[in-house]
Design an enzyme around this catalytic site. Sequence first.
Site, PDB file in Angstrom:
ATOM      1  N   ASN A  27     -21.471 -63.169 -23.869  1.00  0.00           N
ATOM      2  CA  ASN A  27     -21.545 -64.442 -23.142  1.00  0.00           C
ATOM      3  C   ASN A  27     -22.984 -64.942 -23.195  1.00  0.00           C
ATOM      4  OD1 ASN A  27     -21.838 -66.390 -21.126  1.00  0.00           O
ATOM      5  ND2 ASN A  27     -20.454 -65.364 -19.697  1.00  0.00           N
ATOM      6  N   CYS A  43     -23.265 -72.345 -17.677  1.00  0.00           N
ATOM      7  CA  CYS A  43     -22.462 -72.166 -18.892  1.00  0.00           C
ATOM      8  C   CYS A  43     -21.772 -73.436 -19.397  1.00  0.00           C
ATOM      9  CB  CYS A  43     -21.420 -71.081 -18.668  1.00  0.00           C
ATOM     10  SG  CYS A  43     -22.130 -69.577 -17.999  1.00  0.00           S
ATOM     11  N   HIS A  77     -16.262 -72.155 -23.572  1.00  0.00           N
ATOM     12  CA  HIS A  77     -17.330 -71.214 -23.219  1.00  0.00           C
ATOM     13  C   HIS A  77     -16.814 -69.789 -23.431  1.00  0.00           C
ATOM     14  CE1 HIS A  77     -20.317 -68.948 -21.254  1.00  0.00           C
ATOM     15  NE2 HIS A  77     -19.624 -68.744 -20.147  1.00  0.00           N
TER      16      HIS A  77
HETATM   17  O1  UT7 Z   1     -19.999 -67.212 -17.758  1.00  0.00           O
HETATM   18  C1  UT7 Z   1     -20.075 -67.390 -16.365  1.00  0.00           C
HETATM   19  C2  UT7 Z   1     -18.724 -67.457 -15.753  1.00  0.00           C
HETATM   20  N1  UT7 Z   1     -18.234 -66.115 -15.552  1.00  0.00           N
HETATM   21  C3  UT7 Z   1     -17.006 -65.730 -15.889  1.00  0.00           C
HETATM   22  O2  UT7 Z   1     -16.255 -66.502 -16.422  1.00  0.00           O
HETATM   23  C4  UT7 Z   1     -16.588 -64.311 -15.511  1.00  0.00           C
HETATM   24  C5  UT7 Z   1     -15.110 -64.221 -15.225  1.00  0.00           C
HETATM   25  N2  UT7 Z   1     -14.710 -62.869 -14.856  1.00  0.00           N
HETATM   26  C6  UT7 Z   1     -14.554 -61.867 -15.739  1.00  0.00           C
HETATM   27  O3  UT7 Z   1     -14.713 -62.082 -16.917  1.00  0.00           O
HETATM   28  C7  UT7 Z   1     -14.128 -60.517 -15.238  1.00  0.00           C
HETATM   29  O4  UT7 Z   1     -13.797 -60.605 -13.855  1.00  0.00           O
HETATM   30  C8  UT7 Z   1     -15.204 -59.399 -15.447  1.00  0.00           C
HETATM   31  C9  UT7 Z   1     -15.334 -59.110 -16.917  1.00  0.00           C
HETATM   32  C10 UT7 Z   1     -16.531 -59.871 -14.866  1.00  0.00           C
HETATM   33  C11 UT7 Z   1     -14.762 -58.110 -14.755  1.00  0.00           C
HETATM   34  O5  UT7 Z   1     -13.472 -57.708 -15.208  1.00  0.00           O
HETATM   35  P1  UT7 Z   1     -12.330 -57.367 -14.144  1.00  0.00           P
HETATM   36  O6  UT7 Z   1     -11.149 -56.984 -14.924  1.00  0.00           O
HETATM   37  O7  UT7 Z   1     -12.202 -58.520 -13.203  1.00  0.00           O
HETATM   38  O8  UT7 Z   1     -12.919 -56.066 -13.435  1.00  0.00           O
HETATM   39  P2  UT7 Z   1     -13.199 -55.818 -11.884  1.00  0.00           P
HETATM   40  O9  UT7 Z   1     -14.486 -56.417 -11.483  1.00  0.00           O
HETATM   41  O10 UT7 Z   1     -11.987 -56.139 -11.073  1.00  0.00           O
HETATM   42  O11 UT7 Z   1     -13.352 -54.230 -11.875  1.00  0.00           O
HETATM   43  C12 UT7 Z   1     -12.219 -53.377 -12.140  1.00  0.00           C
HETATM   44  C13 UT7 Z   1     -12.709 -51.929 -12.175  1.00  0.00           C
HETATM   45  C14 UT7 Z   1     -13.576 -51.548 -11.000  1.00  0.00           C
HETATM   46  O12 UT7 Z   1     -13.318 -50.175 -10.698  1.00  0.00           O
HETATM   47  P3  UT7 Z   1     -12.339 -49.781  -9.479  1.00  0.00           P
HETATM   48  O13 UT7 Z   1     -12.964 -50.377  -8.258  1.00  0.00           O
HETATM   49  O14 UT7 Z   1     -11.020 -50.371  -9.803  1.00  0.00           O
HETATM   50  O15 UT7 Z   1     -12.372 -48.289  -9.529  1.00  0.00           O
HETATM   51  C15 UT7 Z   1     -14.988 -51.660 -11.532  1.00  0.00           C
HETATM   52  O16 UT7 Z   1     -15.884 -50.815 -10.852  1.00  0.00           O
HETATM   53  O17 UT7 Z   1     -13.528 -51.756 -13.353  1.00  0.00           O
HETATM   54  C16 UT7 Z   1     -14.787 -51.211 -12.962  1.00  0.00           C
HETATM   55  N3  UT7 Z   1     -15.804 -51.681 -13.876  1.00  0.00           N
HETATM   56  C17 UT7 Z   1     -16.122 -51.073 -15.015  1.00  0.00           C
HETATM   57  N4  UT7 Z   1     -15.641 -49.963 -15.599  1.00  0.00           N
HETATM   58  C18 UT7 Z   1     -16.181 -49.601 -16.785  1.00  0.00           C
HETATM   59  C19 UT7 Z   1     -16.582 -52.804 -13.731  1.00  0.00           C
HETATM   60  N5  UT7 Z   1     -17.408 -52.909 -14.784  1.00  0.00           N
HETATM   61  C20 UT7 Z   1     -17.139 -51.847 -15.589  1.00  0.00           C
HETATM   62  C21 UT7 Z   1     -17.667 -51.418 -16.811  1.00  0.00           C
HETATM   63  N6  UT7 Z   1     -17.169 -50.293 -17.384  1.00  0.00           N
HETATM   64  N7  UT7 Z   1     -18.655 -52.081 -17.456  1.00  0.00           N
END
Ligand code: UT7
Length: 314
Positions: free
Chosen positions: A270, A112, A240
Amino acid sequence: MTGSRILAFGHYQPSRVLTNDDLAQIVDTNDEWIRDRVGIATRRIADSETVADMAGFAAEKALANAGLTPADIDLVVVATCSSVDRSPNVACRVAAKLGINAPGAYDLNTACSGFSYALGTVDHAIRAGAARNALVIGAEKLSDFTDWTDRSTCIIFGDGAGAAVVTAAAEDEAPGVGPVIWGSVPEKSDAVRIEGWRPYIAQEGQQVFRWATTALAPLALQACERAGVAPEDIAAFVPHQANARIIDGIAKRLGMPQAVVAKDIVESGNTSAASVPLALSKLIERREVPSGAPVLLFGFGGGLTYAGQVVRCP
Ligand code: UT7
């Protein structure tokens, strides 16, 4: 050579729009979660277009906007992490499509952060006298590497391309591409992965999120310092497009209250190496950044890698 400057941008996005409601039909997700946690409303998904097709379309537009022809170009550099073929590289395919004669042509993969890395290498090549007019392209078809059963990743990524035409600055002209700040965090190399023989994108989202919101703002400010531009004079910040909350978090720490902050993630998701030139090309097309104004570019992601520089808006 005294340096380089950007003459014009161009971009291309596939016509197919994938909404959050469309994704809710195939995985357990919903529009509200995606908008709140990531900031995406839609993304574009390529059909038959390849990475090279999209790169070529964006390059054609950038050339037309610059008022140059393929005969003027002597270097083509493509930043991508999603080209399927090992050879020929995408840069040679773009040169063949556009009819560019015998350019230096290479691809670069820093995921990225790729566009700012590529722009840095092109600026150095022009300063060294190894090139005079270059195409710098970020192009991705991430849908080829998306696991459409994994809700934590399939909602994030999109396809597209952005391109810039970069030329040698005149001897009495201030450079329009500032010094690149680049680096990596190899000990976190497993945080974003597209690995193996049938690779899918996987990432440690929270780890990348924490790193991006804590480590990157001071590095972006270094790019301003190296360019000799005060943060309060930056007209636009084009990071990015990974997550709207990351963009807001970094922007808040930069102290650039007047800067337009690119938020193309809302429409495009993204698009990895394409996200910075795509977002800036659209800001320019909508006349949201004046010609000549200083713009801070900053890419970050897989590697982990990061790169950024201040450029003068064409
Ligand atoms: O471009 C490459 C570089 N990458 C990045 O910069 C990514 C940086 N990270 C992020 O943008 C975020 O961490 C994500 C968007 C990838 C994820 O968001 P988050 O707020 O960190 O969510 P999480 O992974 O901590 O998940 C929180 C909850 C989980 O459920 P529980 O375990 O709390 O019950 C996930 O299972 O949200 C759940 N979840 C979803 N729920 C609905 C994960 N994906 C989804 C979804 N829809 N699509």
